[in-house]
Design a protein around this motif. Structure first.
Motif, PDB file in Angstrom:
ATOM      1  N   TYR A 186       0.840  -1.192   0.000  1.00 16.50           N
ATOM      2  CA  TYR A 186       0.000   0.000   0.000  1.00 16.50           C
ATOM      3  C   TYR A 186       0.875   1.241   0.000  1.00 16.50           C
ATOM      4  CZ  TYR A 186      -3.920  -2.990   1.141  1.00 16.50           C
ATOM      5  OH  TYR A 186      -4.871  -3.970   1.101  1.00 16.50           O
ATOM      6  N   ARG A 187       0.295   2.346  -0.462  1.00 17.54           N
ATOM      7  CA  ARG A 187       0.948   3.656  -0.430  1.00 17.54           C
ATOM      8  C   ARG A 187      -0.063   4.645   0.118  1.00 17.54           C
ATOM      9  NH1 ARG A 187       1.038   8.360  -3.241  1.00 17.54           N
ATOM     10  NH2 ARG A 187       3.003   9.477  -3.252  1.00 17.54           N
ATOM     11  N   CYS A 188       0.393   5.473   1.036  1.00 15.17           N
ATOM     12  CA  CYS A 188      -0.461   6.509   1.604  1.00 15.17           C
ATOM     13  C   CYS A 188      -0.413   7.717   0.672  1.00 15.17           C
ATOM     14  CB  CYS A 188       0.027   6.899   2.998  1.00 15.17           C
ATOM     15  SG  CYS A 188      -0.921   8.255   3.738  1.00 15.17           S
ATOM     16  N   ASP A 189      -1.568   8.130   0.154  1.00 18.55           N
ATOM     17  CA  ASP A 189      -1.618   9.306  -0.723  1.00 18.55           C
ATOM     18  C   ASP A 189      -1.405  10.595   0.055  1.00 18.55           C
ATOM     19  OD1 ASP A 189      -1.984   7.887  -3.053  1.00 18.55           O
ATOM     20  OD2 ASP A 189      -4.169   8.048  -3.021  1.00 18.55           O
TER      21      ASP A 189
ATOM     22  N   ARG B 107       5.138   3.984   1.992  1.00 15.84           N
ATOM     23  CA  ARG B 107       4.823   2.691   1.387  1.00 15.84           C
ATOM     24  C   ARG B 107       5.026   1.612   2.436  1.00 15.84           C
ATOM     25  NH1 ARG B 107       4.868   2.527  -4.347  1.00 15.84           N
ATOM     26  NH2 ARG B 107       5.269   4.580  -5.205  1.00 15.84           N
TER      27      ARG B 107
ATOM     28  N   CYS C 294      -2.801   4.646   7.597  1.00 17.95           N
ATOM     29  CA  CYS C 294      -1.368   4.600   7.329  1.00 17.95           C
ATOM     30  C   CYS C 294      -0.632   4.448   8.655  1.00 17.95           C
ATOM     31  CB  CYS C 294      -0.946   5.898   6.641  1.00 17.95           C
ATOM     32  SG  CYS C 294       0.838   6.087   6.465  1.00 17.95           S
TER      33      CYS C 294
ATOM     34  N   ASP D 283      -6.158   7.670   3.706  1.00 25.95           N
ATOM     35  CA  ASP D 283      -6.081   7.779   2.247  1.00 25.95           C
ATOM     36  C   ASP D 283      -5.039   6.816   1.673  1.00 25.95           C
ATOM     37  OD1 ASP D 283      -6.855   8.755  -0.176  1.00 25.95           O
ATOM     38  OD2 ASP D 283      -5.844  10.684   0.027  1.00 25.95           O
TER      39      ASP D 283
ATOM     40  N   ARG E 176      -3.746   3.597  -0.954  1.00 29.42           N
ATOM     41  CA  ARG E 176      -3.936   3.064  -2.301  1.00 29.42           C
ATOM     42  C   ARG E 176      -3.154   1.758  -2.436  1.00 29.42           C
ATOM     43  NH1 ARG E 176      -4.732   6.266  -7.380  1.00 29.42           N
ATOM     44  NH2 ARG E 176      -4.851   7.932  -5.852  1.00 29.42           N
ATOM     45  N   LYS E 177      -3.839   0.714  -2.853  1.00 24.31           N
ATOM     46  CA  LYS E 177      -3.200  -0.591  -3.055  1.00 24.31           C
ATOM     47  C   LYS E 177      -2.274  -0.503  -4.266  1.00 24.31           C
ATOM     48  CE  LYS E 177      -4.546  -5.406  -3.595  1.00 24.31           C
ATOM     49  NZ  LYS E 177      -5.716  -6.287  -3.730  1.00 24.31           N
ATOM     50  N   GLN E 178      -1.070  -1.065  -4.128  1.00 24.34           N
ATOM     51  CA  GLN E 178      -0.067  -1.019  -5.183  1.00 24.34           C
ATOM     52  C   GLN E 178       0.034  -2.364  -5.896  1.00 24.34           C
ATOM     53  OE1 GLN E 178       1.918   2.171  -5.554  1.00 24.34           O
ATOM     54  NE2 GLN E 178      -0.085   2.426  -4.621  1.00 24.34           N
TER      55      GLN E 178
ATOM     56  N   SER F  16       0.735   4.850  -9.445  1.00 22.25           N
ATOM     57  CA  SER F  16      -0.482   5.637  -9.538  1.00 22.25           C
ATOM     58  C   SER F  16      -1.373   5.243 -10.704  1.00 22.25           C
ATOM     59  CB  SER F  16      -0.130   7.123  -9.667  1.00 22.25           C
ATOM     60  OG  SER F  16       0.544   7.551  -8.521  1.00 22.25           O
ATOM     61  N   CYS F  17      -0.786   5.083 -11.889  1.00 27.49           N
ATOM     62  CA  CYS F  17      -1.630   4.831 -13.058  1.00 27.49           C
ATOM     63  C   CYS F  17      -1.538   3.401 -13.574  1.00 27.49           C
ATOM     64  CB  CYS F  17      -1.288   5.803 -14.183  1.00 27.49           C
ATOM     65  SG  CYS F  17       0.317   5.489 -14.934  1.00 27.49           S
TER      66      CYS F  17
END
Length: 74
Positions: free
Chosen positions: A6-9, A14, A28, A35, A37-39, A61-62
């Motif tokens: 995971y990464r904290c936006d 990470r 986090c 906030d 986001r699964k990586q 991210s993308c």
């Protein structure tokens, strides 16, 4: 046990977390912000006992398969 990255936006931290019963982490561990986001994870493989380097991971991210920074957006 499935381990996800995971990464904290909010702060960019990470980390890896064990996900049981499909319940992802809520905060986090560095800043206690929700906030997350699964990586996409990469892995290393072994062929005949010799380690083989993993391909670069997708952009966090993308999802660009060329790796972080390739999309020039993140």
């Amino acid at each position: 046990m499935p381990i996800f990255e995971y990464r904290c936006d909010h702060c960019g931290h990470r980390f890896e977390a064990i996900v049981l019963n499909g319940k992802p982490p809520e905060l986090c561990p560095a800043c206690d912000h929700p906030d997350l986001r699964k990586q996409i994870s990469t892995f290393a493989a072994h062929a005949g006992g010799a380690p083989v380097a993993a391909a670069p991971g997708a952009c966090g991210s993308c999802g660009d398969p060329r790796g972080p920074g390739s999309c020039r957006m993140h």
